[in-house]
Design a protein around this motif. Structure first.
Motif: not given
Ligand SMILES: Nc1ncnc2c1ncn2[C@@H]1O[C@H](COP(=O)(O)OP(=O)(O)OP(=O)(O)O)[C@@H](O)[C@H]1O
Ligand SMILES: [Mg+2]
Lengths: 375, 313
Positions: A7, A219, B77-78, B100-102, B104-109
């Motif tokens: 990302a 995270p 944070k997670a 999309e960026f946010y 992504g950094i929160y780990g959504l596929g």
């Protein structure tokens, strides 16, 4: 691939794509520098303007002058009649070198008596002095040995017993062309400049715009953030390097003697070291402007001390030590070694070790400083 | 009693000599909209930053979604969303790209991401602007996208730091509709604000001033605890009347509202009689007096003034 890392990398590339100015700079800068160094700052000592003071005016003396011109290093721009005219020619800059052929040159040669040609060189330009003297002495030596050989042959001696020739010989860059030497160096300088600056600014920009707080509250892991930011720039570094080598090859006929893949593999360490350094700067800089200033400040010692502008061998001891600490110093030896001399991995283990050590140091340093906290 | 999603115990933070947050102990319950009120520099953002795990407390402890903020900040944070004060979108990215960026950094596929983004665009009415660069959006739209970014991973706890600063009243209402919708879906929301109308939209409030927590409770409780009585007065010389009233110990606060003076009193006096009498004694004629309900703003101003005077609450 890791979602979070991806990302960041994708976002970085998207931003880069919209930032036409930076993109243009990254492609334009290497090419511009290359042409600048390749053409304008030409330290090739060729076509040195030369005047001839021929006291002998014989076929032999004209022959020597002609062979001097034939080397390509000298252009005879005129003949003078008297000694003091030489001084004027040098002072006015009409000539940088004067060849003085003594009277009786031809007859002395014919009688086998030693004869001395004088080469007056304008010493205010050390580059010229060195190469003018080199080629001329070389030429004279070659000439005399040729004469000895002819004479021996004429006297019925053994032709193969030619006395030791004193040719001036230069390896790897036989024409002493600057471009050949400078282009590989530019690869290193450009990479240092853009890689350090881009990373330093990429994080400073987030800080300046307030988005860093949003990043560190997510995270995402530290290494993912750092790597995601850095990876796109590694790609850019390779594009720049390829661009410079290609233009160098097409425009300046810079050879690639060694293995291209070895060069690209070793370049990774160098690029990574610079990116880590940029990251370190970004932890110190509050704004993009500060980041940029730091990068420029860092560039200066690189250009001066790395061996890019001045030969490393001529530096005083402390400067040498400092220059060992610069990744560029080692990369220059690697890139010149591979492109010009065909150096192999075993030839370069020393430089590789240095580069690796610096990389580890920088990565450790910058990741220690780069934290996911606000203070 | 409902479970506390946020709990702090004597939480403090100093910057050098300045104590930005002093000994704050509070609880935020699951599912509520918790308002954090305080003037500029009160320590609201500092508190939120500590709760988000990006600023270490100087002393005291905090637990957010069950994790110690100092010991397990990454676990915190997670599970939270945080819309920072002056949340900045990436202006050179489109609305979708920001989302999309946010995500992504929160780990959504990728698949989950597409579904959530489509949903969030539909819910916030952003569909028509999905491809627009965030930098070209107006203030109100930017706030909506920012909220969408901060909640794209559907966190159980959401921190909003002055989310509506500089946004017009209509957009603010719409924004608060969103907050209530998010809350109704089960998300706990902690929001800071300077706007008193917004404060009254919260389930519970905390007042913080100079780093110290002054009061916590529902808007009604807080107002009731101040025991204020308020009248709106129309007097002949409003400016002189205000100056005069402010000198009286029974008068807590005087404010101009166009031709009206809003006067808050404490200490058991009846303002409907006390105020006209006091003014008449100084020869200022009073045209009308009307009792009115004390608001959160009255309570807030009263509390801050009390504290500034060093008086006890
Ligand atoms: N990183 C920092 N270094 C030094 N002082 C700080 C820092 N962050 C905040 N402060 C100080 O701490 C105090 C509280 O700041 P904080 O940002 O928490 O206030 P706030 O309630 O959010 O105010 P505002 O309504 O203006 O956003 C202020 O006096 C501020 O100047
Ligand atoms: Mg704040």
């Amino acid at each position: 691939m890791n979602v979070r890392l991806l990302a960041i990398a994708v976002k970085e590339l998207r931003q880069l794509r919209r930032d036409r100015l930076t993109l243009g700079m990254m492609a334009g800068l290497p090419v511009l520098q290359l042409l600048l160094f390749g053409y304008a700052i030409n330290t090739d000592v060729r076509h040195i303007p030369t005047v001839v003071l021929d006291h002998d005016a014989s076929a032999e003396s004209r022959d020597f002058a002609a062979s001097l011109v034939a080397t390509g290093f000298y252009d005879v721009v005129g003949h003078v009649e008297q000694q003091d005219e030489i001084g004027r020619a040098l002072r006015t800059g009409r000539a940088k070198v004067a060849l003085v052929v003594p009277a009786h040159y031809a007859s002395d040669l014919a009688r086998g008596r030693p004869t001395t040609l004088q080469l007056v060189v304008d010493g205010s330009d050390p580059q010229t002095v060195a190469s003018a003297l080199n080629t001329a002495t070389g030429l004279a030596a070659a000439r005399s040995s040729q004469l000895v050989a002819t004479r021996l042959a004429a006297a019925g001696g053994v032709v193969s017993a030619v006395p030791i020739q004193m040719e001036p010989v230069t390896w790897y860059n036989p024409d002493l062309r600057t471009a050949t030497y400078v282009v590989p160096g530019i690869v290193g300088v450009i990479l240092t400049m853009t890689m350090v600056m881009l990373t330093a600014m990429a994080i400073a920009r987030e800080r300046e715009r307030g988005t860093l707080e949003q990043l560190i509250v997510s995270p995402i892991r530290r290494w993912e953030l750092v790597l995601g930011k850095i990876l796109p720039y590694v790609g850019i570094g390779y594009v720049q390097m390829t661009l410079i080598l290609l233009v160098g090859r097409l425009v300046f006929r810079v050879p690639m003697v060694g293995s291209t893949s070895l060069l690209y593999a070793l370049a990774f360490l160098f690029i990574a070291a610079n990116l880590a350094l940029g990251l370190f700067f970004s932890t110190l800089a509050k704004t993009q402007q500060q980041a940029m200033q730091m990068s420029f400040f860092f560039l200066l010692p690189n250009i001066l001390l790395s061996g890019f502008a001045f030969p490393w061998e001529g530096m005083p001891e402390p400067a040498r030590w400092l220059s060992q600490m610069l990744p560029l110093t080692h990369f220059l030896r690697i890139v010149r070694g591979i492109t010009l001399k065909g150096a192999t991995l075993t030839d370069l283990t020393g430089e590789l070790a240095w580069l690796l050590a610096l990389l580890i140091l920088l990565v450790t340093f910058s990741s220690l400083r780069f934290s996911k906290k606000l203070d | 009693m409902t479970e506390a999603v946020v709990r702090t115990e004597h939480l403090s933070r100093s910057f050098g000599d300045l104590v930005a947050v002093r000994d704050v102990s509070l609880e935020v319950r699951r599912g509520e909209i918790f308002g954090f009120l305080g003037p500029n520099g009160a320590g609201k953002s500092t508190t939120i930053r500590m709760l988000c795990g990006i600023l270490d407390p100087t002393s005291g402890r905090g637990f957010v979604v069950g994790h110690d903020i100092a010991k397990e900040p990454e676990k915190v944070k997670a599970r939270i969303g945080y819309m920072t004060q002056r949340f900045s979108l990436y202006e050179d990215l489109s609305v979708t790209e920001n989302l999309e960026f946010y995500a992504g950094i929160y780990g959504l596929g990728p698949r989950e991401r597409a579904v959530r983004i489509a949903a969030v665009l539909a819910r916030t009415g952003l569909e028509g602007r999905a491809r627009q660069l965030a930098g070209t959006l107006s203030g109100g739209w930017k706030q909506r996208v920012a909220l969408a970014c901060a909640t794209i991973h559907e966190p159980p706890l959401l921190f909003l730091d002055e989310p509506t600063a500089g946004v017009d009243p209509v957009s603010r209402r719409e924004f608060w509709d969103q907050i209530h919708r998010i809350s109704a879906e089960g998300t706990t929301v902690l929001v800071t604000t300077h706007y008193m109308d917004e404060a009254e939209r919260c389930h519970r409030l905390a007042f913080i001033f100079r780093g110290t927590l002054l009061d916590v409770g529902t808007p009604e409780e807080i107002v009731a605890r101040r025991a204020l009585r308020v009248v709106e007065v129309v007097a002949a010389d409003a400016v002189r009347a205000a100056d005069l009233l402010r000198t009286l110990p029974e008068v807590d606060e005087v404010a101009h509202y166009g031709p009206l003076l809003r006067v808050a009193t404490r200490g058991g006096v009846d303002p409907e009689r006390f105020v006209p009498d006091a003014l008449a004694a100084h020869g200022i004629a009073v045209t009308s007096v009307r009792a009115t309900r004390p608001t959160v703003e009255d309570a807030f101003v009263s509390m801050v003034k009390d504290d500034a005077r060093g008086g006890a609450v």
